[in-house]
Write an enzyme that holds these catalytic residues in place. Structure first.
Site, PDB file in Angstrom:
ATOM      1  N   GLU A  39     -50.056  -1.275  19.879  1.00  0.00           N
ATOM      2  CA  GLU A  39     -49.738  -0.419  21.039  1.00  0.00           C
ATOM      3  C   GLU A  39     -49.920   1.078  20.800  1.00  0.00           C
ATOM      4  OE1 GLU A  39     -45.802  -1.559  22.259  1.00  0.00           O
ATOM      5  OE2 GLU A  39     -46.396  -3.628  22.620  1.00  0.00           O
ATOM      6  N   GLU A  78     -49.474 -12.699  22.817  1.00  0.00           N
ATOM      7  CA  GLU A  78     -48.069 -12.715  23.268  1.00  0.00           C
ATOM      8  C   GLU A  78     -47.994 -13.167  24.718  1.00  0.00           C
ATOM      9  OE1 GLU A  78     -46.203  -8.931  22.378  1.00  0.00           O
ATOM     10  OE2 GLU A  78     -47.359  -8.707  20.538  1.00  0.00           O
ATOM     11  N   SER A  99     -45.685 -46.682  56.432  1.00  0.00           N
ATOM     12  CA  SER A  99     -44.663 -46.064  55.592  1.00  0.00           C
ATOM     13  C   SER A  99     -43.262 -46.432  56.079  1.00  0.00           C
ATOM     14  CB  SER A  99     -44.902 -44.554  55.535  1.00  0.00           C
ATOM     15  OG  SER A  99     -44.100 -43.979  54.539  1.00  0.00           O
TER      16      SER A  99
HETATM   17  C1  XIL Z   1     -40.318  -7.963  21.327  1.00  0.00           C
HETATM   18  C2  XIL Z   1     -39.374  -9.063  20.877  1.00  0.00           C
HETATM   19  O1  XIL Z   1     -39.736 -10.271  21.514  1.00  0.00           O
HETATM   20  C3  XIL Z   1     -37.969  -8.694  21.215  1.00  0.00           C
HETATM   21  O2  XIL Z   1     -37.054  -9.651  20.692  1.00  0.00           O
HETATM   22  C4  XIL Z   1     -37.638  -7.328  20.648  1.00  0.00           C
HETATM   23  O3  XIL Z   1     -36.350  -6.943  21.051  1.00  0.00           O
HETATM   24  C5  XIL Z   1     -38.647  -6.321  21.129  1.00  0.00           C
HETATM   25  O4  XIL Z   1     -39.935  -6.747  20.793  1.00  0.00           O
HETATM   26  N1  XIL Z   1     -45.001  -6.349  22.263  1.00  0.00           N
HETATM   27  C6  XIL Z   1     -44.954  -6.761  20.971  1.00  0.00           C
HETATM   28  C7  XIL Z   1     -43.823  -7.586  20.500  1.00  0.00           C
HETATM   29  O5  XIL Z   1     -45.906  -6.537  20.219  1.00  0.00           O
HETATM   30  O6  XIL Z   1     -43.505  -7.360  19.171  1.00  0.00           O
HETATM   31  C8  XIL Z   1     -42.606  -7.378  21.346  1.00  0.00           C
HETATM   32  O7  XIL Z   1     -41.605  -8.277  20.918  1.00  0.00           O
HETATM   33  C9  XIL Z   1     -42.951  -7.560  22.802  1.00  0.00           C
HETATM   34  C10 XIL Z   1     -43.975  -6.554  23.233  1.00  0.00           C
END
Ligand code: XIL
Length: 732
Positions: free
Chosen positions: A154, A272, A625
């Site tokens: 990010e 994700e 039916s």
């Molecule tokens: C999130 C986790 O799922 C949460 O438990 C934590 O509180 C915050 O991070 N982008 C990512 C992940 O790359 O690491 C993030 O994960 C969600 C967004």
């Protein structure tokens, strides 16, 4: 929805069998495409049932939080390996690949790296030294099991703000203005990748980000990776996080992003994946939880459809996509909270419908191009171009609703909840069914932002206890219900009759054959012919209009009479008092009220007001039916009234049923219960029960006939065909 459930439950109750796709996990279903991964926490990999679920469904694992800098390296010289090790060990023990996540991120980072012991900012050289040590230590520890790393997470800005300085346009900063960037500019990205590559030259190294399908951010990511690669930075892959929602991104945007990224990298991972049931998307850590509880069925349909679409795009790009990871194991574990319902497994770790949609995809549909010979549906209102149908049986819809958020057509492939339309730039929603529909008539409606309405393009037909839109998919044998110009037609009229038992006037539609009322014979001998009568019942949710309108009962009779295949008879189609029956009580339905209305009120009324042959051997009862359930109950209780019995997708008789009816007729002049017993259903309704029943009846010496309508389900083409097959057997 409830009404639909009743209809489906009824169909199931009556006949339907199921077509189970082979039991296999997601990873098996996608073995020729890409790995299927899951983000896990320590509990997931130490709880037996969850461990088993991971093992059966997934072949790649990501640590949700436990390998992040803040987790393993919270302070200088402090290393916490417990949770990360348990995840790595689970993967080692079960032979599951581990994605490393993540080495350098503005969030959940080892922020101590930016300051010295006194809290003063350090120079970037110190920062790099600390980052290098961090990356080397973590990468080395899991080298044997981690096959790829999200090295930088990010680093690109969501909304760069351009500005004017001294009257000159200055483009916005494409980079996120994190502590990393403020200290190092974009050089920290290059450094992180270099450190990781030094530590494990064999690992695939990814840049990972969210909203990477949004064209602006997509291009910023592309430009950054390109620039880095030109500098020789070892970036091997791009991670598309994929925190999507039910409204977007579009297939086109996902497709365009993957296509664009694949110019730069050979490896794309969807890292994700989850799909929120609201309008939010992305990886930002601020989001709403729980406002979508309970989940409205139309939102579920939108989510099912979005998962279906994006997986279709992913499969298309299997050359470059090598892993798709769900962000968390179940809704219970989701970082978005259980009430966003974002995943294929629910809070009990049970697969949801969308799990099957993802798993049981049909590869043949992925590359299929629909034939572009669409024509307006024959049931359209005058001058309406849509809905349309093509020669393969696909249906296409078009709705103008510029400000709507979602438009769903309830018609679509079985079990999918319908066809979700997509809006074009002019605010027009269009969509084509994902596959061909069964031939014949189908009810449907629209759901626009949760509101159920009809399609203004087509006529309405009474079904599901309301006037529904209707569409007609051409059937190979459709001639038998066409309205022909070259033959004589009978009439269908609406008849009102008093019904003291229900305390109301009731209504029936009465079909009279073309010769009804005509004089036969000459001179003083001329007289009007009398006709037998078929009492023909509709199904649950329908009414007295259904058989003549969507059933085309009159046209079917006209055609059969013209071809000399039937002895002309009258058909009486009355409302069967079916629609107040509540879901769950169909099993205890007795049809007593309707029996009284039919036998004590309607039959005498018809015999009094029409030229009928008013005896049992000139009276038939049949129903589709729930109308079949009524027919079975009433014919067995009143075998002195009806002499021909027909159940159309409406259950079966057994020899002992007929013997009980014969018992009632004992001592009567004519102890025979029925001259013809007709039973039918569609080939998709579990036709074996019909075959078994007809065999048993025949063996017991009864004149039973079975008919299976090929390629149809619990719908009107089954019943139109059944009427065509049954009519010639009556009153012979
Ligand atoms: C999130 C986790 O799922 C949460 O438990 C934590 O509180 C915050 O991070 N982008 C990512 C992940 O790359 O690491 C993030 O994960 C969600 C967004």
């Amino acid at each position: 929805m409830k009404k639909l459930t009743v209809r489906l439950a009824l169909a199931t109750l009556l006949l339907i069998g199921s077509n189970n796709a082979g039991a296999q996990g997601l990873k098996d279903a996608y073995k020729d495409y890409f790995s299927i991964g899951v983000a896990v926490n320590k509990r997931n990999v130490t709880t037996d049932s969850q461990m088993a679920l991971i093992k059966s469904e997934f072949n790649s694992v990501t640590a949700e939080n436990d390998m992040k800098p803040v987790s393993v390296h919270p302070a200088e010289g402090v290393w916490n390996w417990g949770a990360a090790d348990s995840i790595a060990n689970y993967c080692r023990e079960n032979g599951i690949k581990l994605r490393g996540h993540c080495l350098c991120w503005h969030s959940q980072f080892s922020d101590w790296m930016f300051t010295d012991k006194k809290g003063r900012p350090v120079k970037k050289e110190v920062f790099y030294q600390r980052l290098r040590e961090h990356i080397h230590t973590v990468v080395n520890r899991y080298k044997d099991i981690v096959y790829c790393w999200d090295v930088v997470n990010e680093a690109i800005e969501d909304n760069p703000r351009p500005s004017f300085v001294d009257g000159k346009f200055v483009p916005g900063n494409p980079y996120r203005e994190s502590r990393h960037w403020k200290l190092c500019g974009d050089e920290f990205i290059a450094k992180a990748f270099e450190f990781a590559h030094e530590a494990d030259p064999n690992a695939l190294l990814f840049y990972n980000d969210y909203n990477g399908c949004e064209p602006g951010k997509r291009d910023r990511i592309y430009n950054m990776v390109k620039k880095m690669q030109e500098q020789g930075v070892p970036i091997h892959g791009i991670g598309m996080q994929g925190h999507y929602n039910i409204y977007g991104p579009s297939e086109e945007d996902i497709d365009a992003a993957i296509t664009k990224y694949s110019e730069l990298v050979k490896h794309i991972h969807v890292t994700e994946l989850d799909i929120r049931t609201n309008t939010e998307m992305g990886g930002q850590l601020r989001f709403s939880r729980g406002e979508a509880k309970p989940l409205a069925p139309y939102l579920q349909t939108l989510q099912d459809d979005q998962y279906n679409r994006i997986f279709r795009v992913f499969r298309k790009h299997r050359d470059v996509i090598d892993c798709v990871t769900f962000w968390n194991l179940s809704d219970r574990d989701s970082w978005l909270g259980v009430n966003n319902h974002p995943l294929p497994f629910d809070e009990q770790y049970k697969p949801k419908k969308v799990y099957n949609i993802i798993r049981d995809f049909n590869p043949a549909l992925d590359n299929y191009t629909v034939k572009e010979d669409f024509r307006p549906n024959v049931m359209n209102q005058p001058g309406q171009e849509y809905p349309q149908v093509n020669s393969e049986g696909y249906a296409r819809f078009r709705i103008v609703a510029p400000d709507a958020k979602s438009v769903i057509v309830s018609l679509g492939l079985g079990g999918r909840g319908g066809t979700v339309l997509r809006k074009d730039k002019d605010g027009v929603w269009t969509g084509t069914t994902e596959g061909p529909m069964d031939p014949g008539f189908h009810y449907y409606h629209l759901t626009i932002d949760g509101a159920v309405v009809n399609d203004p393009g087509t006529h309405n037909y009474f079904g599901s206890c309301r006037w529904e839109s209707g569409i007609e998919i051409p059937a190979p044998d459709e001639d038998f219900y066409q309205c022909r110009m070259d033959i004589a037609h009978g009439t269908i009229s609406e008849v009102l009759f008093p019904s003291p038992s229900t305390g109301d006037m009731q209504r029936a539609m009465v079909y009279l054959p073309p010769t009804y009322g005509k004089l036969t014979g000459k001179g003083v001998k001329a007289k009007q012919e009398r006709f037998p009568v078929l009492y023909l019942q509709h199904g649950w949710g329908e009414n007295e209009t259904s058989w003549s309108k969507q059933g085309h009962a009159g046209l079917i009779m006209d055609n059969l009479i013209a071809e000399g295949k039937v002895k002309p008879f009258i058909i009486v189609m009355a409302y069967g008092l079916t629609n107040n029956v509540k879901f769950g009580t169909i099993g205890s339905f007795t049809a007593k009220e309707f029996e009284t209305m039919l036998v004590e009120e309607l039959v005498p009324f018809i015999d009094k007001n029409f030229l009928t042959k008013a005896d049992k051997w000139n009276r038939a009862m049949a129903g589709l039916s729930m109308g079949g359930i009524e027919t079975k109950l009433i014919t067995l209780r009143r075998p002195e009234v009806f002499g021909y019995w027909g159940l159309l997708s409406g259950g079966t008789y057994m020899p002992e049923d007929i013997r009980s009816a014969e018992g009632r007729l004992q001592g009567k002049k004519d102890p025979k219960a029925a001259k013809v017993i007709f039973e039918s259903c569609g080939s998709k309704e579990g036709p074996d029960r019909i075959r078994q029943s007809v065999d048993a009846l025949k063996t017991a010496g009864y004149n039973a006939h079975g008919y299976i309508s090929e390629g149809t389900a619990h719908e009107f083409l089954t019943w139109r065909r059944s009427l065509r097959e049954m009519a010639p057997m009556l009153f012979k």
